[in-house]
Enzyme design. Sequence first.
Site, PDB file in Angstrom:
ATOM      1  N   ASN A   1       0.851  -1.199   0.000  1.00  0.00           N
ATOM      2  CA  ASN A   1       0.000   0.000   0.000  1.00  0.00           C
ATOM      3  C   ASN A   1       0.884   1.245   0.000  1.00  0.00           C
ATOM      4  OD1 ASN A   1       0.613   0.771   2.809  1.00  0.00           O
ATOM      5  ND2 ASN A   1      -0.452  -1.140   3.279  1.00  0.00           N
TER       6      ASN A   1
ATOM      7  N   ASP B   1      -3.314  -6.695   5.123  1.00  0.00           N
ATOM      8  CA  ASP B   1      -4.230  -7.610   5.816  1.00  0.00           C
ATOM      9  C   ASP B   1      -4.186  -9.007   5.212  1.00  0.00           C
ATOM     10  OD1 ASP B   1      -5.381  -5.932   7.790  1.00  0.00           O
ATOM     11  OD2 ASP B   1      -6.449  -4.870   6.191  1.00  0.00           O
TER      12      ASP B   1
ATOM     13  N   LYS C   1       9.369 -16.369 -11.561  1.00  0.00           N
ATOM     14  CA  LYS C   1       8.532 -15.253 -12.027  1.00  0.00           C
ATOM     15  C   LYS C   1       7.294 -15.773 -12.772  1.00  0.00           C
ATOM     16  CE  LYS C   1       8.554 -11.262 -15.006  1.00  0.00           C
ATOM     17  NZ  LYS C   1       9.218 -10.556 -16.082  1.00  0.00           N
TER      18      LYS C   1
ATOM     19  N   PHE D   1      -4.297   3.013  14.926  1.00  0.00           N
ATOM     20  CA  PHE D   1      -4.750   3.973  13.925  1.00  0.00           C
ATOM     21  C   PHE D   1      -5.875   3.325  13.130  1.00  0.00           C
ATOM     22  CE2 PHE D   1      -1.968   7.741  13.379  1.00  0.00           C
ATOM     23  CZ  PHE D   1      -1.108   7.509  14.432  1.00  0.00           C
TER      24      PHE D   1
ATOM     25  N   LYS E   1     -13.046  -0.483  15.845  1.00  0.00           N
ATOM     26  CA  LYS E   1     -11.669  -1.020  15.943  1.00  0.00           C
ATOM     27  C   LYS E   1     -11.125  -0.823  17.355  1.00  0.00           C
ATOM     28  CE  LYS E   1     -10.418  -0.830  11.147  1.00  0.00           C
ATOM     29  NZ  LYS E   1      -9.845  -0.121  10.040  1.00  0.00           N
TER      30      LYS E   1
ATOM     31  N   LYS F   1     -10.229  -4.282  19.211  1.00  0.00           N
ATOM     32  CA  LYS F   1      -8.796  -4.577  19.372  1.00  0.00           C
ATOM     33  C   LYS F   1      -8.299  -4.154  20.761  1.00  0.00           C
ATOM     34  CE  LYS F   1      -8.006  -4.191  14.395  1.00  0.00           C
ATOM     35  NZ  LYS F   1      -7.017  -4.150  13.332  1.00  0.00           N
TER      36      LYS F   1
END
Length: 397
Positions: free
Chosen positions: A207, A276, A286, A322, A336, A340
């Site tokens: 990301n 995730d 490859k 976060f 969250k 968590k």
Amino acid sequence: MKDKKILLGVTGGIAAFKAASLVSGLKKQKAQVKIIMTEGATHFVSPLTFQTLSNNPVHIEQFDQMKNMDVEHIALAKWADIIVVAPATANTIAKINWGIGDNLLTTVLLAKRCPVLIVPAMNTYMLKNEQTQKNLEDLKKKGFLISSTQNDLLACGDVGQGKMLEPSEIIDLIEYQLTEKDLFGKKFVITAGRTEEALDPVRFLSNHSSGKMGFALAKEAFYRGAHVVLIKGPVENKGPKVDKTIDIISTEDMFNAVKEEMKDADVIIKAAAPADYRPKFYQKEKIKKNSEKDMTLLELEKNPDIAKYVGQVKENRVLVGFAAESTNELEYGKNKLASKNMDLIVINNIKSQGAGFKSDTNIASIIDKSGNLEKFDIMSKEDLAKIIIDKVRVLLK
Ligand code: PMT
């Protein structure tokens, strides 16, 4: 650095021109800067340059005193929160060590009552000189802070140690010295950046996280005296100076590092954006474009949820998480925080301009365990880090 009083002594070396950037960098951080130049320094840079940049008259003459009925060297020594000598020549270093006060700068240093940072800059052989080395060692023992130098091609053509640190590095040293050490004795584990999940030797899933938010938090905690372990993904920036940096690639690597480092930690801050999911099967060779299987190769499996694990085993440790959301951020963030078992959650909407990934700024809302919500306007990631670490400090009491 806002309103901190920095007295900068500039001595006669070619690096004096870099002291001009140092002054403008300090002013950008809203510090007050006064400057003393030695006579030698005025041959390299005009006092007018420093006067304009600092917005203060430049002090040069030792006997130009009593203008305001103040004894100048005492008044300047009294005024300063820190005295920085940059560049510091071998000659001035020797004079400071031997207690000689033959110009305004060395006289002020005799009357000092605050920390002094000496930033050497000189030819590599002058630096290696036995007497210069002894002077630097003696000054260290006397409590002076001595910076390193850079190894590079020097103005005189020699290559080696002796080049002055860059202005941004000097500013970091000053900021570190001037920050109150209110987190001394606490261990912080901070994660930053993205993770990469390999598909084959060429490709990976990842990301946009640059690590900037986590780095700002690590720097703030370290400057405030905490023992900081930074666990960072494969981002471009090498990150701030902390006690220990652990480089990881995948979410699994990050999980293992967090499990190990959290054992004796007081605070865990999960600013990273771990992937995730990871490819279920890693292809050793490859993947070819014309492979018949290429549409089915991207079978994914779930990565461990590190924050969730920490929340389950954390006991009395503080966990800050976060939430990077693109919609309904407060609702998802609250869920969250609860699921968590976090003590605080910092929610950023990654679609807002100036928030989330890569930018130097962020726009955040913070929710604590009791459900108190605070919304913040756009600000630098450094300023947001200060707010978060202040909240953590309260939770540690
Ligand atoms: O790095 P920058 O470019 O400065 O960008 C900053 C940031 C946007 C990455 C940062 O501010 C941020 O929001 N980080 C969390 C990103 C994220 O993964 O959010 P999430 O909502 O998917 O995860 C929630 C929390 O669980 C986070 O604390 C995350 O670190 C943690 N997590 C997520 C997945 C996972 N497998 N393990 C985790 O611990």
